[in-house]
Motif scaffolding. Structure first.
Motif: not given
Length: 198
Positions: A13, A16, A45-46, A48-50, A52-53
């Motif tokens: 987090l 991010t 951001e997308a 990074m989110t991918g 992280v997930v």
């Protein structure tokens, strides 16, 4: 050792937030390229989110597999401990049975030797007393031989107690072991009657 999930999530987090914070500063510094920065920041951001997930999913899957392996290993250890306890109890039962049979063999030999003292008295007595003395000795010798046979049976059962087909009843002396005390008592009773007759 479990993974510190809260620390990992907090770190992700923070990363991010750092990426989003830099995006906001760039847009204030460069107003003319805000559309380009917005698109590239959104893509970043997308991604990074991918990432992280995917990292979290991989970590959870790895932890779940590790827990399953530990559970399987604990179950195998439990079954192994139960089997070892069963084998130890069978071994102890066999040792007790062999000890009992050796005691019976000792009693039979001691009784036979003890009756030798009466043999001189009965040798000159009536024929019935001599026959009874012989029958008593025979019963004592049969008891002794059955005791040895039962000891051998229990010893063989103890040698193969680890086999999967072995039964707990195998370490018992069986009929031969049960008959030995009866034969000793009968032999002594017959010899006692022979002494009384003479």
């Amino acid at each position: 050792m479990p993974l510190p999930w809260l620390g990992i999530i907090d770190t992700l987090l923070d990363v991010t937030s750092l990426v989003v914070g830099r995006k906001g500063r760039r847009s204030a510094d460069e107003p003319e390229s805000s559309a380009v920065a917005g698109r590239s920041g959104g893509q970043l951001e997308a991604r990074m989110t991918g990432v992280v997930v995917a990292a979290l999913k991989e970590a959870f899957d790895r932890d779940a597999r590790r827990l399953e392996l530990e559970r399987d290993q604990a179950e195998r250890e439990h079954h192994r401990a139960e089997r070892l306890l069963k084998l130890e109890l069978l071994r102890q039962a066999g040792d007790r049975e062999i000890g009992r049979l050796r005691l019976m063999a000792g009693v039979a030999v001691g009784s036979w030797i003890g009756t030798l003292f009466f043999s001189a008295r009965l040798a000159g007595g009536p024929m019935g007393a001599r026959v009874m003395l012989g029958a008593g000795w025979f019963l004592l010798l049969v008891a002794l031989s059955l005791s040895f046979a039962a000891q051998a049976r229990v010893g063989r059962a103890l040698a193969r107690v680890d086999d999967p087909g072995g039964r707990p009843d195998d370490v018992l002396a069986g009929t031969a072991g049960a008959v030995v005390p009866v034969l000793i008592v009968m032999g002594l009773a017959v010899i006692g009657l022979a002494v009384l007759i003479s």
